[in-house]
Scaffold this motif. Structure first.
Motif, PDB file in Angstrom:
ATOM      1  N   VAL A 182      -8.122  -0.987   1.204  1.00 19.48           N
ATOM      2  CA  VAL A 182      -7.220  -0.377   2.186  1.00 19.48           C
ATOM      3  C   VAL A 182      -7.685   1.040   2.452  1.00 19.48           C
ATOM      4  CG1 VAL A 182      -4.859   0.408   2.636  1.00 19.48           C
ATOM      5  CG2 VAL A 182      -5.233  -1.740   1.393  1.00 19.48           C
ATOM      6  N   ILE A 183      -7.921   1.380   3.715  1.00 23.67           N
ATOM      7  CA  ILE A 183      -8.287   2.759   4.067  1.00 23.67           C
ATOM      8  C   ILE A 183      -7.041   3.458   4.593  1.00 23.67           C
ATOM      9  CG2 ILE A 183      -9.783   4.256   5.434  1.00 23.67           C
ATOM     10  CD1 ILE A 183     -11.793   2.005   5.610  1.00 23.67           C
ATOM     11  N   GLY A 184      -6.659   4.559   3.958  1.00 21.06           N
ATOM     12  CA  GLY A 184      -5.522   5.339   4.432  1.00 21.06           C
ATOM     13  C   GLY A 184      -4.330   5.273   3.503  1.00 21.06           C
ATOM     14  N   THR A 185      -3.599   6.388   3.461  1.00 20.12           N
ATOM     15  CA  THR A 185      -2.368   6.454   2.668  1.00 20.12           C
ATOM     16  C   THR A 185      -1.287   7.164   3.493  1.00 20.12           C
ATOM     17  OG1 THR A 185      -3.270   8.446   1.629  1.00 20.12           O
ATOM     18  CG2 THR A 185      -3.420   6.397   0.354  1.00 20.12           C
ATOM     19  N   GLY A 186      -1.117   6.713   4.739  1.00 17.52           N
ATOM     20  CA  GLY A 186      -0.074   7.260   5.605  1.00 17.52           C
ATOM     21  C   GLY A 186       1.194   6.423   5.518  1.00 17.52           C
ATOM     22  N   ALA A 187       2.101   6.641   6.468  1.00 20.58           N
ATOM     23  CA  ALA A 187       3.421   5.990   6.441  1.00 20.58           C
ATOM     24  C   ALA A 187       3.313   4.465   6.440  1.00 20.58           C
ATOM     25  CB  ALA A 187       4.235   6.453   7.646  1.00 20.58           C
ATOM     26  N   CYS A 293       3.744  19.648   6.366  1.00 15.96           N
ATOM     27  CA  CYS A 293       2.626  19.906   7.286  1.00 15.96           C
ATOM     28  C   CYS A 293       2.151  18.582   7.875  1.00 15.96           C
ATOM     29  CB  CYS A 293       1.506  20.610   6.537  1.00 15.96           C
ATOM     30  SG  CYS A 293       0.152  21.131   7.578  1.00 15.96           S
ATOM     31  N   LYS A 294       2.039  17.572   7.003  1.00 10.17           N
ATOM     32  CA  LYS A 294       1.849  16.182   7.455  1.00 10.17           C
ATOM     33  C   LYS A 294       3.198  15.508   7.277  1.00 10.17           C
ATOM     34  CE  LYS A 294      -2.010  14.173   5.799  1.00 10.17           C
ATOM     35  NZ  LYS A 294      -3.112  14.187   6.761  1.00 10.17           N
ATOM     36  N   ARG A 295       3.376  14.353   7.883  1.00  8.06           N
ATOM     37  CA  ARG A 295       4.672  13.679   7.774  1.00  8.06           C
ATOM     38  C   ARG A 295       4.999  13.374   6.298  1.00  8.06           C
ATOM     39  NH1 ARG A 295       8.135  10.864  11.490  1.00  8.06           N
ATOM     40  NH2 ARG A 295       9.288   9.250  10.371  1.00  8.06           N
ATOM     41  N   HIS A 341      -7.250  -1.461   7.702  1.00  8.37           N
ATOM     42  CA  HIS A 341      -7.226  -0.080   8.178  1.00  8.37           C
ATOM     43  C   HIS A 341      -5.782   0.386   8.318  1.00  8.37           C
ATOM     44  CE1 HIS A 341     -11.491  -0.432   9.054  1.00  8.37           C
ATOM     45  NE2 HIS A 341     -11.236  -1.567   9.677  1.00  8.37           N
ATOM     46  N   GLY A 342      -5.373   1.248   7.404  1.00  6.32           N
ATOM     47  CA  GLY A 342      -4.044   1.870   7.547  1.00  6.32           C
ATOM     48  C   GLY A 342      -4.260   3.259   8.095  1.00  6.32           C
ATOM     49  N   THR A 343      -5.057   3.338   9.168  1.00  7.08           N
ATOM     50  CA  THR A 343      -5.634   4.609   9.605  1.00  7.08           C
ATOM     51  C   THR A 343      -4.930   5.244  10.809  1.00  7.08           C
ATOM     52  OG1 THR A 343      -7.287   3.173  10.630  1.00  7.08           O
ATOM     53  CG2 THR A 343      -7.932   4.320   8.627  1.00  7.08           C
ATOM     54  N   GLY A 344      -3.752   4.739  11.157  1.00  4.78           N
ATOM     55  CA  GLY A 344      -2.945   5.428  12.150  1.00  4.78           C
ATOM     56  C   GLY A 344      -3.309   5.172  13.595  1.00  4.78           C
TER      57      GLY A 344
HETATM   58  P1  NAP Z   1      -1.152   8.087   9.669  1.00 13.11           P
HETATM   59  O1  NAP Z   1       0.071   8.699   9.126  1.00 13.11           O
HETATM   60  O2  NAP Z   1      -1.907   8.810  10.708  1.00 13.11           O
HETATM   61  O3  NAP Z   1      -2.085   7.778   8.414  1.00 13.11           O
HETATM   62  C1  NAP Z   1      -3.405   7.387   8.564  1.00 13.11           C
HETATM   63  C2  NAP Z   1      -4.075   7.410   7.199  1.00 13.11           C
HETATM   64  O4  NAP Z   1      -5.404   6.988   7.346  1.00 13.11           O
HETATM   65  C3  NAP Z   1      -4.108   8.798   6.595  1.00 13.11           C
HETATM   66  O5  NAP Z   1      -3.951   8.688   5.220  1.00 13.11           O
HETATM   67  C4  NAP Z   1      -5.505   9.265   6.975  1.00 13.11           C
HETATM   68  O6  NAP Z   1      -6.024  10.247   6.133  1.00 13.11           O
HETATM   69  C5  NAP Z   1      -6.268   7.984   6.826  1.00 13.11           C
HETATM   70  N1  NAP Z   1      -7.496   7.963   7.586  1.00 13.11           N
HETATM   71  C6  NAP Z   1      -7.638   7.994   8.932  1.00 13.11           C
HETATM   72  N2  NAP Z   1      -8.938   7.948   9.252  1.00 13.11           N
HETATM   73  C7  NAP Z   1      -9.621   7.895   8.097  1.00 13.11           C
HETATM   74  C8  NAP Z   1     -11.002   7.836   7.775  1.00 13.11           C
HETATM   75  N3  NAP Z   1     -11.944   7.873   8.723  1.00 13.11           N
HETATM   76  N4  NAP Z   1     -11.358   7.790   6.471  1.00 13.11           N
HETATM   77  C9  NAP Z   1     -10.407   7.793   5.519  1.00 13.11           C
HETATM   78  N5  NAP Z   1      -9.101   7.834   5.756  1.00 13.11           N
HETATM   79  C10 NAP Z   1      -8.715   7.895   7.031  1.00 13.11           C
HETATM   80  O7  NAP Z   1      -0.874   6.622  10.269  1.00 13.11           O
HETATM   81  P2  NAP Z   1       0.290   5.610   9.923  1.00 13.11           P
HETATM   82  O8  NAP Z   1       0.455   5.479   8.467  1.00 13.11           O
HETATM   83  O9  NAP Z   1       0.064   4.375  10.689  1.00 13.11           O
HETATM   84  O10 NAP Z   1       1.569   6.335  10.455  1.00 13.11           O
HETATM   85  C11 NAP Z   1       1.575   6.960  11.728  1.00 13.11           C
HETATM   86  C12 NAP Z   1       2.970   7.369  12.085  1.00 13.11           C
HETATM   87  O11 NAP Z   1       3.682   6.209  12.463  1.00 13.11           O
HETATM   88  C13 NAP Z   1       3.808   7.941  10.961  1.00 13.11           C
HETATM   89  O12 NAP Z   1       3.577   9.279  10.695  1.00 13.11           O
HETATM   90  C14 NAP Z   1       5.189   7.685  11.458  1.00 13.11           C
HETATM   91  O13 NAP Z   1       5.596   8.619  12.411  1.00 13.11           O
HETATM   92  C15 NAP Z   1       5.018   6.343  12.116  1.00 13.11           C
HETATM   93  N6  NAP Z   1       5.368   5.306  11.148  1.00 13.11           N
HETATM   94  C16 NAP Z   1       6.649   5.255  10.756  1.00 13.11           C
HETATM   95  C17 NAP Z   1       7.000   4.338   9.833  1.00 13.11           C
HETATM   96  C18 NAP Z   1       8.393   4.287   9.408  1.00 13.11           C
HETATM   97  O14 NAP Z   1       9.300   4.567  10.122  1.00 13.11           O
HETATM   98  N7  NAP Z   1       8.600   3.920   8.195  1.00 13.11           N
HETATM   99  C19 NAP Z   1       6.089   3.476   9.291  1.00 13.11           C
HETATM  100  C20 NAP Z   1       4.794   3.540   9.721  1.00 13.11           C
HETATM  101  C21 NAP Z   1       4.434   4.468  10.659  1.00 13.11           C
HETATM  102  P3  NAP Z   1      -5.755  11.826   6.413  1.00 13.11           P
HETATM  103  O15 NAP Z   1      -4.337  12.048   5.952  1.00 13.11           O
HETATM  104  O16 NAP Z   1      -6.755  12.529   5.626  1.00 13.11           O
HETATM  105  O17 NAP Z   1      -5.913  12.022   7.893  1.00 13.11           O
END
Ligand code: NAP
Length: 489
Positions: A182-187, A293-295, A341-344
């Motif tokens: 899994v790549i990424g540790t976002g929401a 700073c980040k979510r 890819h959990g990469t946003g």
């Molecule tokens: P995200 O918060 O942007 O997280 C993306 C993750 O991928 C981060 O950990 C990022 O690392 C990593 N990443 C991206 N490119 C990379 C690369 N080239 N190499 C290594 N790691 C990489 O995306 P998300 O988790 O899909 O969430 C996005 C937004 O959607 C959230 O902030 C939220 O607003 C919304 N969301 C809400 C919910 C909810 O309501 N529960 C759930 C899911 C999503 P870095 O931190 O270093 O950039």
């Protein structure tokens, strides 16, 4: 040759692009205001926006549902404080059905181009299949988190097994007994990692930046509470009001006095120490930037999942992907059968890949070359009768986007009413108002915690925050629609 009047008569009054919370809410409010001539174009096969697309295991909202729902379409029987994805999607589908929107919704219609025709004062929308739609007013409701971002990593295409993004989850790929990278540790990732760790043989999590994770005060609603909400609207309203206030005060800390967040940061780090016994893992999970700073992420099961024997957290940078797995900068190859890819999302690109051609040669990508901006995140000079929902600088770090959407929907309705009242053909924001608004937003944003030196999806490549609203949501709601010029056509 058709006359201008005939063109207008044949056109739709309001064209809405997207059928997530924004598009559905706009259509309901238009209908309630007596504006019936509305068409909704949807690129997917159903309504729901991000709640239709994000079906990954464990998907749920991190804003309480009594606040993350329309004030004009309350639901008393939310199953729990933070509703799961399927329930939110069912809610949106229910809203579309109840208000008779289905016949106006055209699915499989992705708009590739919008073009203003000054001769007829109409917008022309072209969809990918070449269909043309004409309308007096256009409201885009495309969301900020609708374009999945797949990282550019050398060798990605060579990976031998299945790979997919969290927003396009492959439910046909059985993860049971598999080695999953899994790549990424976002929401998103922190929600699905605990779920997949229960069935995969091995989960290797690649973390670039550690998130702050705080507890999710989640619980199911008891039957008696649901009945109470249904029978005593005051109880439901009081709950919503309390949720609003308990979230809203946080804007003070995020956007005015980031020093206030020091207590929350101390508490988050204290919890990390209490939950993660292994000092090496704890070090990897300790952020080096200010909280907020980040979510900030809400989870009760992410940190425990990382401590399972079949889960490994890797913090070395990814150097390349090979057919057999993911290789990190230290030369180690982490074998994997499936890559997720959990990469946003590409949040700062807004309406991309749609092109929008306004009057007198205006083109939105060109106008936004230094970063997207709009008056209230809604209107842009050069684009008459054009409105955006959840546009630039309207995202929040502290409360419900549905509240912001309702403010925007009311604003758009106010503009349409004004056009009708004054018998005008077009309405367009004044350039001075647009400039003054955005200068103020950018000034305020420099005082916020988002300017705290971290990398986040709120920032463009050049570091400009074009995503977040730097203030209280009630202040945003109070900003009035007085700064428009009207013209007859
Ligand atoms: P995200 O918060 O942007 O997280 C993306 C993750 O991928 C981060 O950990 C990022 O690392 C990593 N990443 C991206 N490119 C990379 C690369 N080239 N190499 C290594 N790691 C990489 O995306 P998300 O988790 O899909 O969430 C996005 C937004 O959607 C959230 O902030 C939220 O607003 C919304 N969301 C809400 C919910 C909810 O309501 N529960 C759930 C899911 C999503 P870095 O931190 O270093 O950039």
């Amino acid at each position: 040759m058709q006359t201008t009047a005939a063109h207008r008569a044949a056109a739709t009054e309001v064209l809405i692009i997207g059928t997530g919370f924004g598009g559905i809410g706009m259509a309901i409010r238009l209908k309630q205001a007596g504006i019936d001539d509305v068409v909704l174009l949807e690129r997917g096969d159903d309504v729901g926006g991000c709640w239709r697309d994000n079906t990954y295991p464990g998907a749920a909202c991190d804003v309480p549902s009594h606040l993350y729902s329309f004030s004009f379409e309350p639901k008393s029987d939310w199953s729990r404080r933070y509703a799961p994805q399927a329930e939110i999607l069912a809610y949106l589908r229910g809203c579309a059905d109840k208000h008779g929107l289905r016949p106006r919704i055209h699915t499989g219609q992705e708009v590739s181009e919008l073009r203003w025709d000054a001769a007829t004062s109409l917008w022309q929308a072209t969809t990918r299949d070449g269909r043309i739609w004409r309308a007096r007013f256009v409201v885009t409701a495309c969301g900020q988190l609708s374009r999945p971002l797949i990282p550019r990593i050398e060798g990605l295409g060579d990976f031998a097994g299945p790979q997919f993004h969290s927003a396009t989850w492959r439910h046909d790929v059985d993860l049971t007994g598999k080695r999953v990278a899994v790549i990424g540790t976002g929401a998103s990732a922190i929600q699905f990692i605990p779920q997949i760790a229960q069935r995969a043989a091995q989960v290797t999590v690649f973390q670039r930046t550690p998130p702050y994770v705080i507890p999710k005060q989640d619980r199911p609603y008891a039957r008696w509470e649901q009945r109470l909400f249904a029978r005593v609207p005051g109880a439901r309203l009081a709950t919503r009001g309390w949720l609003y206030l308990s979230h809203e005060w946080r804007a003070l800390a995020f956007t005015r006095y980031p020093a206030l967040l020091k207590v929350a940061q101390w508490d988050a780090l204290r919890r990390l120490r209490a939950q993660v016994a292994d000092p090496a893992l704890r070090r990897k999970l300790t952020p080096d930037y200010p909280i907020g700073c980040k979510r900030v992420l809400l989870s009760n099961d992410f940190l425990p999942a990382l401590q399972r024997p079949n889960v490994e957290l890797v913090t070395e940078a990814i150097s390349r992907v090979t057919p057999a797995g993911v290789q990190t900068a230290d030369g180690r190859l982490h074998g994997a059968d499936v890559l997720i890819h959990g990469t946003g999302f590409a949040a700062t690109e807004f309406l991309t890949p749609m092109t929008v051609h306004g009057r007198d040669g205006h083109e939105l990508n060109a106008d936004w070359k230094d970063g997207a901006e709009a008056f209230l995140g809604i209107s842009v000079p050069g684009y008459p009768n054009f409105f955006m929902l959840y546009g630039p600088n309207t995202n929040l770090g502290h409360s419900s986007i549905v509240y912001m959407l309702e403010s925007q929907i009311a604003h758009v309705l106010g503009c349409l009413r004004r056009v009708r009242r004054e018998g005008a053909a077009t309405i367009e924001v004044r350039p001075q108002a647009h400039r003054a608004f955005n200068n103020t937003v950018q000034q305020h944003i420099r005082r916020t915690v988002w300017d705290g030196g971290c990398r986040s999806w709120y920032l463009t490549e050049s570091g400009r925050n074009t995503v977040n609203w730097p203030g209280f949501t009630f202040v945003y709601r109070r900003l009035k629609a007085g700064d428009y010029q009207l013209a007859s056509g």
